[in-house]
Design an enzyme around this catalytic site. Structure first.
Site, PDB file in Angstrom:
ATOM      1  N   ARG A  68     -24.578-101.696  43.636  1.00 41.19           N
ATOM      2  CA  ARG A  68     -24.015-102.022  44.966  1.00 41.19           C
ATOM      3  C   ARG A  68     -22.625-102.624  44.782  1.00 41.19           C
ATOM      4  O   ARG A  68     -22.472-103.652  44.135  1.00 41.19           O
ATOM      5  CB  ARG A  68     -24.930-103.000  45.702  1.00 41.19           C
ATOM      6  CG  ARG A  68     -24.403-103.378  47.073  1.00 41.19           C
ATOM      7  CD  ARG A  68     -25.263-104.416  47.744  1.00 41.19           C
ATOM      8  NE  ARG A  68     -26.508-103.878  48.254  1.00 41.19           N
ATOM      9  CZ  ARG A  68     -27.529-104.615  48.671  1.00 41.19           C
ATOM     10  NH1 ARG A  68     -27.452-105.941  48.633  1.00 41.19           N
ATOM     11  NH2 ARG A  68     -28.629-104.058  49.134  1.00 41.19           N
ATOM     12  N   ARG A 182     -30.285-118.513  49.936  1.00 44.33           N
ATOM     13  CA  ARG A 182     -30.681-117.146  50.285  1.00 44.33           C
ATOM     14  C   ARG A 182     -29.416-116.324  50.476  1.00 44.33           C
ATOM     15  O   ARG A 182     -28.309-116.853  50.378  1.00 44.33           O
ATOM     16  CB  ARG A 182     -31.492-117.203  51.607  1.00 44.33           C
ATOM     17  CG  ARG A 182     -32.441-116.052  51.895  1.00 44.33           C
ATOM     18  CD  ARG A 182     -33.617-115.996  50.930  1.00 44.33           C
ATOM     19  NE  ARG A 182     -34.716-115.184  51.416  1.00 44.33           N
ATOM     20  CZ  ARG A 182     -34.844-113.885  51.220  1.00 44.33           C
ATOM     21  NH1 ARG A 182     -33.910-113.216  50.568  1.00 44.33           N
ATOM     22  NH2 ARG A 182     -35.900-113.246  51.675  1.00 44.33           N
ATOM     23  N   GLY A 441     -37.255 -98.841  56.745  1.00 46.09           N
ATOM     24  CA  GLY A 441     -38.495 -98.494  56.049  1.00 46.09           C
ATOM     25  C   GLY A 441     -39.530 -99.594  55.979  1.00 46.09           C
ATOM     26  O   GLY A 441     -40.696 -99.343  55.648  1.00 46.09           O
ATOM     27  N   CYS A 446     -33.272-103.570  57.040  1.00 49.02           N
ATOM     28  CA  CYS A 446     -31.921-103.247  56.565  1.00 49.02           C
ATOM     29  C   CYS A 446     -31.274-102.193  57.463  1.00 49.02           C
ATOM     30  O   CYS A 446     -30.056-102.140  57.595  1.00 49.02           O
ATOM     31  CB  CYS A 446     -31.973-102.718  55.140  1.00 49.02           C
ATOM     32  SG  CYS A 446     -32.792-103.836  54.001  1.00 49.02           S
ATOM     33  N   GLY A 447     -32.099-101.337  58.078  1.00 51.07           N
ATOM     34  CA  GLY A 447     -31.596-100.320  59.002  1.00 51.07           C
ATOM     35  C   GLY A 447     -31.496-100.858  60.421  1.00 51.07           C
ATOM     36  O   GLY A 447     -31.276-100.102  61.362  1.00 51.07           O
TER      37      GLY A 447
HETATM   38 FE1  SRM Z   1     -31.211-105.011  52.893  1.00 51.33          FE
HETATM   39  C1  SRM Z   1     -33.375-106.295  50.648  1.00 51.33           C
HETATM   40  C2  SRM Z   1     -30.927-102.204  51.145  1.00 51.33           C
HETATM   41  C3  SRM Z   1     -28.519-104.172  54.754  1.00 51.33           C
HETATM   42  C4  SRM Z   1     -32.120-107.354  55.222  1.00 51.33           C
HETATM   43  N1  SRM Z   1     -31.983-104.399  51.130  1.00 51.33           N
HETATM   44  C5  SRM Z   1     -32.839-105.080  50.346  1.00 51.33           C
HETATM   45  C6  SRM Z   1     -33.049-104.368  49.019  1.00 51.33           C
HETATM   46  C7  SRM Z   1     -32.078-104.960  48.044  1.00 51.33           C
HETATM   47  C8  SRM Z   1     -34.482-104.506  48.509  1.00 51.33           C
HETATM   48  C9  SRM Z   1     -34.681-103.934  47.118  1.00 51.33           C
HETATM   49  O1  SRM Z   1     -34.467-104.649  46.136  1.00 51.33           O
HETATM   50  O2  SRM Z   1     -35.016-102.769  47.026  1.00 51.33           O
HETATM   51  C10 SRM Z   1     -32.691-102.910  49.433  1.00 51.33           C
HETATM   52  C11 SRM Z   1     -32.124-102.019  48.350  1.00 51.33           C
HETATM   53  C12 SRM Z   1     -32.625-100.600  48.539  1.00 51.33           C
HETATM   54  C13 SRM Z   1     -31.755 -99.573  47.904  1.00 51.33           C
HETATM   55  O3  SRM Z   1     -32.073 -99.094  46.799  1.00 51.33           O
HETATM   56  O4  SRM Z   1     -30.773 -99.176  48.545  1.00 51.33           O
HETATM   57  C14 SRM Z   1     -31.795-103.169  50.626  1.00 51.33           C
HETATM   58  N2  SRM Z   1     -29.895-103.540  52.850  1.00 51.33           N
HETATM   59  C15 SRM Z   1     -30.004-102.416  52.121  1.00 51.33           C
HETATM   60  C16 SRM Z   1     -28.980-101.374  52.540  1.00 51.33           C
HETATM   61  C17 SRM Z   1     -28.497-100.499  51.388  1.00 51.33           C
HETATM   62  C18 SRM Z   1     -29.568-100.500  53.672  1.00 51.33           C
HETATM   63  C19 SRM Z   1     -28.777 -99.260  53.958  1.00 51.33           C
HETATM   64  O5  SRM Z   1     -29.327 -98.182  53.735  1.00 51.33           O
HETATM   65  O6  SRM Z   1     -27.627 -99.364  54.371  1.00 51.33           O
HETATM   66  C20 SRM Z   1     -27.918-102.309  53.152  1.00 51.33           C
HETATM   67  C21 SRM Z   1     -26.949-102.820  52.135  1.00 51.33           C
HETATM   68  C22 SRM Z   1     -25.872-103.666  52.758  1.00 51.33           C
HETATM   69  C23 SRM Z   1     -24.814-104.074  51.782  1.00 51.33           C
HETATM   70  O7  SRM Z   1     -23.899-103.284  51.580  1.00 51.33           O
HETATM   71  O8  SRM Z   1     -24.904-105.184  51.233  1.00 51.33           O
HETATM   72  C24 SRM Z   1     -28.808-103.452  53.631  1.00 51.33           C
HETATM   73  N3  SRM Z   1     -30.405-105.697  54.634  1.00 51.33           N
HETATM   74  C25 SRM Z   1     -29.358-105.138  55.292  1.00 51.33           C
HETATM   75  C26 SRM Z   1     -29.272-105.668  56.615  1.00 51.33           C
HETATM   76  C27 SRM Z   1     -28.321-105.179  57.717  1.00 51.33           C
HETATM   77  C28 SRM Z   1     -27.065-105.972  57.866  1.00 51.33           C
HETATM   78  O9  SRM Z   1     -26.648-106.728  56.980  1.00 51.33           O
HETATM   79  O10 SRM Z   1     -26.460-105.775  58.920  1.00 51.33           O
HETATM   80  C29 SRM Z   1     -30.305-106.578  56.749  1.00 51.33           C
HETATM   81  C30 SRM Z   1     -30.681-107.379  58.014  1.00 51.33           C
HETATM   82  C31 SRM Z   1     -29.658-108.401  58.324  1.00 51.33           C
HETATM   83  C32 SRM Z   1     -29.842-109.662  57.535  1.00 51.33           C
HETATM   84  O11 SRM Z   1     -29.737-109.650  56.308  1.00 51.33           O
HETATM   85  O12 SRM Z   1     -30.084-110.675  58.167  1.00 51.33           O
HETATM   86  C33 SRM Z   1     -31.013-106.590  55.494  1.00 51.33           C
HETATM   87  N4  SRM Z   1     -32.485-106.584  52.915  1.00 51.33           N
HETATM   88  C34 SRM Z   1     -32.760-107.385  53.988  1.00 51.33           C
HETATM   89  C35 SRM Z   1     -33.810-108.289  53.643  1.00 51.33           C
HETATM   90  C36 SRM Z   1     -34.422-109.383  54.545  1.00 51.33           C
HETATM   91  C37 SRM Z   1     -33.654-110.649  54.350  1.00 51.33           C
HETATM   92  C38 SRM Z   1     -34.435-111.883  54.675  1.00 51.33           C
HETATM   93  O13 SRM Z   1     -33.814-112.906  55.011  1.00 51.33           O
HETATM   94  O14 SRM Z   1     -35.666-111.884  54.547  1.00 51.33           O
HETATM   95  C39 SRM Z   1     -34.191-107.972  52.312  1.00 51.33           C
HETATM   96  C40 SRM Z   1     -35.287-108.640  51.481  1.00 51.33           C
HETATM   97  C41 SRM Z   1     -34.798-109.854  50.769  1.00 51.33           C
HETATM   98  O15 SRM Z   1     -33.620-110.176  50.751  1.00 51.33           O
HETATM   99  O16 SRM Z   1     -35.671-110.513  50.199  1.00 51.33           O
HETATM  100  C42 SRM Z   1     -33.339-106.900  51.897  1.00 51.33           C
HETATM  101 FE1  SF4 Z   2     -37.145-102.187  53.616  1.00 50.61          FE
HETATM  102 FE2  SF4 Z   2     -34.529-102.546  53.278  1.00 50.61          FE
HETATM  103 FE3  SF4 Z   2     -35.923-101.098  51.549  1.00 50.61          FE
HETATM  104 FE4  SF4 Z   2     -35.417-100.170  53.986  1.00 50.61          FE
HETATM  105  S1  SF4 Z   2     -33.918-100.589  52.354  1.00 50.61           S
HETATM  106  S2  SF4 Z   2     -37.341-100.070  52.954  1.00 50.61           S
HETATM  107  S3  SF4 Z   2     -35.633-102.027  55.205  1.00 50.61           S
HETATM  108  S4  SF4 Z   2     -36.094-103.307  51.941  1.00 50.61           S
END
Ligand code: SRM
Ligand code: SF4
Length: 515
Positions: A68, A182, A441, A446-447
């Site tokens: 990333r 966090r 998902g 994240c979506g």
């Molecule tokens: Fe996210 C965790 C992907 C935007 C809330 N997110 C993850 C992980 C790292 C989990 C993992 O280890 O597999 C995902 C990686 C999957 C992969 O292989 O791509 C992942 N998040 C994404 C992305 C790639 C989704 C996408 O397809 O675009 C986005 C990457 C953004 C970036 O460039 O940094 C992404 N994630 C978001 C958003 C949307 C936003 O920021 O507008 C959210 C909700 C907003 C927020 O954070 O408040 C989001 N992601 C989470 C959470 C829940 C956080 C929490 O407080 O519990 C997790 C789980 C965690 O952090 O423990 C998470």
């Molecule tokens: Fe869940 Fe984020 Fe993985 Fe999508 S990318 S399946 S919302 S952790």
């Protein structure tokens, strides 16, 4: 920095790992990891600490890592794009990239042994992946049309770059801001349409005039998670652009980080985002603590902000602030790309534009600075058959998180399924306006399912006595002016039944008719 181990607070698992060895501490070990291979690595280094460098072990595809990056304000160059493409090209079918919901790029299929070389390649073109995962500030989002929008109020580009430089110590890593309780999201908007989803960022700067002077009102605490979803709330603070935005962000990050232990944020990761600190203290005390950290009083918020428009998606051809030029938004279905596509987009940006490419939170690209007399030729480029500038209504506004193809949290496959459904429904229905469908998902969202007109969140469902892939359905998310989160309307719809459910919904609630 807080020394977590000296207190009696029960630290959560990640805090213990950080206290033992901080994520940034493995910087000097990356070459060694590349040599010994991921199988020989300590599990905490592999699964947790590598994320401080943006390197994500993917349990679904072991050995094929996700990298990333950080793209402040979503803006990068054709040279950088070619570097991204070269990095993934060596992995053949395994190599791909995604535009993320934070205007960022993720590279897939990466082998750990190549990381030292990849980091050199990225550094040579001025890109870093540092602090893009775990307890860090995520990609800084900003208006995707910064500097080119005829109606913009403020150009957010330089400010977001400065914020990134501060937070990451110019890409070298910054211990001061990388042991947060966090993750934390920051967004700066310089336009009137809330292009950055201020409502779901932990810190959002939105345009507002105070006594005739331009600046930002500050919103705090917005976030989505499996445990709780919160809309950001006013901090009752107004800042001048540039230095005051940077100073305030630094002060908030310090207050959050330094009080994480005493205020219990480092115990339960489900109750550790910034909003929990605001809840605990109340906004008044939060504001006072930030002022103490800053060593000065803050201005109270402007009475009114300048978010007056519906959110644009920037697809199609639009006039720029610079006379004689247009920016062109091209649709990248669910933001997924292969190396050849990226080389081609880099070429387009170079021969038609000024070499710049811009990512949007809708997972699309904008190519700016196309001279108006070249627009027609641009539009006749074969790649625009696939990356349309005017896609059909559902496909156009489809957003999707990674889903089960690469993410082990996923309860369902999202990108392919979402795209296929959108295309089929577009073919069967006349839909008068765009309908924004957000797929996610799992409940991490994240979506951003809660931001969609229709939100679909992966879950398990039952059909004919079998457990099958399903979704929870959210409705009513509003973005742009008066943004608010959508609400859960129906639970556990089997994915196999989804098409008919969506069809009814589009006809009954969104004015669609059958073709
Ligand atoms: Fe996210 C965790 C992907 C935007 C809330 N997110 C993850 C992980 C790292 C989990 C993992 O280890 O597999 C995902 C990686 C999957 C992969 O292989 O791509 C992942 N998040 C994404 C992305 C790639 C989704 C996408 O397809 O675009 C986005 C990457 C953004 C970036 O460039 O940094 C992404 N994630 C978001 C958003 C949307 C936003 O920021 O507008 C959210 C909700 C907003 C927020 O954070 O408040 C989001 N992601 C989470 C959470 C829940 C956080 C929490 O407080 O519990 C997790 C789980 C965690 O952090 O423990 C998470
Ligand atoms: Fe869940 Fe984020 Fe993985 Fe999508 S990318 S399946 S919302 S952790």
């Amino acid at each position: 920095m807080t020394v977590a181990t000296e207190t009696k607070v029960k630290l959560n698992k990640i805090e213990k790992i950080k206290a033992e060895k901080h994520g940034l501490d493995i910087k000097e070990e990356l070459t060694k990891f590349a040599e010994i291979g991921w199988e020989a690595m300590n599990e905490d280094d592999l699964i947790v600490r590598l994320k401080w460098f943006g390197i994500f072990f993917r349990p679904v595809t072991p050995g094929k890592f996700m990298l990333r990056l950080r793209i402040p304000n979503g803006i990068f160059t054709s040279e950088q794009m070619r570097t991204f493409a070269e990095i993934i090209d060596r992995y053949g079918e395994d190599g791909s990239a995604d535009i993320t919901t934070r205007q960022n790029i993720q590279l897939r299929g990466v082998h750990l042994q190549d990381i030292p070389e990849i980091f050199q390649q990225l550094e040579a073109v001025g890109i870093t992946s540092i602090q893009s995962g775990m307890d860090n500030v995520r990609n800084l989002t900003g208006s995707p049309t910064a500097g080119i929008d005829p109606d913009e109020l403020f150009d957010t580009r330089e400010l977001n770059q400065k914020l990134q430089d501060l937070i990451t110590n110019k890409g070298q890593g910054n211990y001061e801001f990388s042991n947060l309780p966090r993750k934390l999201n920051i967004a700066v908007d310089g336009a009137r349409d809330n292009s950055i989803h201020a409502e779901i960022n932990d810190i959002a700067f939105i345009p507002a005039f105070k006594d005739g002077e331009f600046g930002f009102n500050v919103l705090i605490g917005g976030y989505l998670s499996a445990q709780r979803c919160a809309e950001s709330i006013p901090m009752d603070v107004w800042v001048h652009p540039n230095d005051e935005v940077i100073e305030l962000s630094a002060a908030i990050l310090s207050v959050y980080s330094e009080n994480g232990l005493t205020e219990g944020l480092r115990e339960n990761r489900g109750k550790s985002r910034l909003m929990w600190l605001v809840d605990k203290w109340g906004m008044n005390r939060f504001r006072i603590e930030v002022e103490k950290k800053l060593g000065k009083s803050l201005y109270f918020a402007a009475l009114q902000d300048e978010i007056t428009l519906e959110k644009r998606d920037h697809l199609g051809v639009h006039p720029q602030k610079q006379e004689g030029y247009s920016y062109i938004g091209i649709h990248i279905p669910v933001g997924h790309l292969m190396a050849q596509d990226m080389f081609e987009i880099a070429r387009l940006a170079e021969i038609y534009g000024n070499g710049e490419i811009r990512a949007t939170v809708e997972q699309n690209f904008i190519i700016p600075f196309v001279p108006n007399d070249k627009v027609e030729t641009f539009l006749s480029e074969p790649i625009l058959q696939r990356y349309s500038i005017n896609p059909t209504p559902l496909t156009r506004s489809l957003i999707s998180c990674t889903g089960s193809r690469y993410c082990n949290f996923a309860l369902v496959e999202t990108k392919q399924r979402g795209l296929q459904l959108a295309q089929e429904l577009d073919a069967e229905l006349n839909i008068p306006d765009r309908v924004r469908i957000h797929w996610t998902g799992c409940p991490n969202s994240c979506g951003q399912a809660q931001a969609g007109d229709i939100g679909l969140m992966g879950t398990k469902a039952k059909k004919d006595g079998q457990v099958v892939e399903g979704v929870n359905l959210f409705l009513g998310g509003k973005v742009g002016k008066d943004a608010h989160l959508g609400e859960l309307k129906e639970k556990s719809i089997p994915c196999d039944d989804l098409k008919i459910v969506l069809k009814d919904l589009l006809i009954n609630e969104f004015g669609a008719t059958t073709k």
